[in-house]
Design a protein around this motif. Structure first.
Motif, short mmCIF file in Angstrom:
data_model
loop_
_atom_site.label_atom_id
_atom_site.label_comp_id
_atom_site.label_asym_id
_atom_site.label_seq_id
_atom_site.Cartn_x
_atom_site.Cartn_y
_atom_site.Cartn_z
N PRO A 54 -12.48 -14.17 22.29
CA PRO A 54 -12.22 -13.09 21.33
C PRO A 54 -12.49 -11.73 21.95
O PRO A 54 -12.92 -11.62 23.11
CB PRO A 54 -13.18 -13.41 20.19
N ASP B 195 -16.29 -7.22 21.46
CA ASP B 195 -17.33 -6.95 20.47
C ASP B 195 -17.64 -8.16 19.59
O ASP B 195 -18.42 -8.06 18.64
CB ASP B 195 -16.91 -5.77 19.59
N MET B 196 -17.00 -9.32 19.91
CA MET B 196 -17.26 -10.55 19.15
C MET B 196 -17.94 -11.56 20.05
O MET B 196 -17.75 -11.56 21.27
CB MET B 196 -15.96 -11.12 18.59
N PRO B 197 -18.77 -12.44 19.49
CA PRO B 197 -19.47 -13.43 20.33
C PRO B 197 -18.48 -14.42 20.95
O PRO B 197 -17.51 -14.84 20.32
CB PRO B 197 -20.41 -14.13 19.34
N SER C 198 -8.16 -15.18 16.55
CA SER C 198 -8.75 -13.98 17.16
C SER C 198 -10.26 -14.10 17.35
O SER C 198 -10.85 -13.33 18.11
CB SER C 198 -8.42 -12.75 16.31
N LYS C 199 -10.90 -15.06 16.67
CA LYS C 199 -12.34 -15.27 16.82
C LYS C 199 -12.68 -16.21 17.96
O LYS C 199 -13.86 -16.45 18.24
CB LYS C 199 -12.92 -15.83 15.51
N THR D 218 -15.15 -24.67 15.72
CA THR D 218 -15.85 -23.39 15.77
C THR D 218 -17.28 -23.58 16.24
O THR D 218 -17.66 -24.68 16.68
CB THR D 218 -15.80 -22.70 14.39
#
Length: 393
Positions: free
Chosen positions: A303, A306-308, A369-370, A388
């Protein structure tokens, strides 16, 4: 009566008719069973859609809502709140027998590019069409784009995977129709090929075979996954017969061998060809024997910064679903190499199973997107499963 050509005649006719730009490669054989790449405690599984009727393809929209295409001409939109909307596609002459039906989708802003089989039992073919799309209203404004000119009377081996080219235009894979496998080596046939086209229905500019301008590459059996790799090159996988499933680096104008070259056998156990390689024909980068029946493919991307990062060790891997092996596989380059090195060096890839506990026929895979993986199962009561981060205890 279908024409049956001897292997010798097909090989000679093809070599005389066209000179190809070719290279040779050494394939990584995957007959050994490697350990799973992901540990069971490194992810969790959530079912986010169920009761799907023979789904064939999925796509992720910019807002992370999901499109699911069903064989019999339906589109399900799974919204971010978990609700879903089902629309009829109303594709004219949709033919859903055997392996036919709706096959793939590309999202092009407010339009969808669809591949599907059309016709009837006596004469059917792969087709591509463009429709307008709204999540709330469904599809409208059907526009034909491309149709394979060679009609067949078998309901199998359509291919149908779509790819938008970075330089403009599109590719779509076509299968050999099973009973027409010799046509994969006949350049002026559109069976067993990768086809290049524009949205206006015209072929790509500067085609490698000017007398057959839609043909981008030849010698394919039932090509499925079709993606850009992390190196910017086009990769494809396809079903072999009994053994000999392949991952290939695709170059315009190349010949990928079927049925002159195969690492598999006929379902009867008989040899299809005496050749496992042949001058002027491209060897696969990866060979799956026994077959896994690869069904789709996507390249894993992390991702936004700014995302993990959920699965950082999968960055750049080909994620490949399988029908026969019932497993999601990750195919990774062993080291960073350019395309020339990948085509010349042995064992350039490692193939490892991930999320093995699914243990069900898998039809498609995407990444949102994650960085979550979305896996579509197969059949008349199928599910969409999200892979996830593990749930906090």
């Amino acid at each position: 009566m279908k024409p049956i050509f001897t292997l010798l005649l097909v090989s000679c006719a093809f070599m005389l008719s066209n000179a190809l730009v070719v290279s040779t490669s050494a394939s990584a054989n995957t007959s050994a069973t490697p350990q799973s790449l992901l540990q069971a405690d490194s992810y969790s599984l959530d079912t986010i859609a169920s009761g799907l009727q023979y789904p064939k393809a999925l796509a992720v929209l910019p807002d992370d809502s999901i499109l699911i295409l069903e064989r019999d001409g339906f589109l399900t939109v799974v919204l971010n709140d978990g609700s879903s909307i089902r629309h009829a596609l109303n594709l004219p002459e949709l033919y859903t027998q055997g392996q036919g039906g709706v096959l793939d989708v590309l999202v092009l802003d407010d339009k969808l590019l669809l591949s599907y089989s059309k016709g009837n039992e006596e004469a059917n073919a792969l087709a591509v069409a463009l429709v307008s799309f709204s999540a709330e209203q469904g599809v409208s404004g059907f526009t034909p784009v491309f149709e394979v000119k060679d009609k067949k009377d078998t309901p199998v081996h359509y291919g149908g995977k779509l790819l938008a080219l970075k330089r403009g235009g599109f590719l779509v894979t076509t299968g050999d129709g099973f009973d027409y496998r010799e046509q994969a080596q006949v350049v002026n046939s559109q069976l067993g090929k990768i086809i290049g086209f524009k949205l206006n229905g015209e072929p790509l500019d500067s085609p490698p075979f000017p007398d057959s301008p839609y043909v981008y590459s030849v010698g394919h059996r039932n090509p499925q996954g079709l993606v850009y790799g992390s190196d910017g090159n086009v990769y494809q996988h396809e079903h072999g017969p009994d053994g000999g499933d392949e991952l290939n680096l695709i170059t315009r104008g190349n010949n990928y061998g079927w049925p002159v070259v195969t690492l598999g056998k006929d379902y009867s156990g008989a040899n299809i060809s005496p050749f496992t390689e042949y001058q002027g024909m491209i060897n696969p980068l990866v060979n799956w024997t026994p077959s896994i029946a690869p069904s789709s493919m996507v390249v894993y991307r992390q991702p936004a910064p700014d995302m993990p990062a959920l699965f950082p060790h999968l960055e750049g891997a080909f994620l490949i679903t399988s029908l026969k092996a019932k497993t999601l596989f990750a195919v990774l380059p062993q080291s960073t190499r350019d395309a020339k090195q990948l085509s010349e060096e042995s064992n350039s890839f490692t193939v490892q199973p991930i999320v093995e506990e699914l243990n069900i026929r898998l039809r498609d895979v995407e990444v949102n997107s994650k960085g979550e993986m979305l896996v579509l199962t197969d059949g008349d009561n199928a599910n969409l499963i999200r892979v996830t981060a593990p749930k906090q205890q």
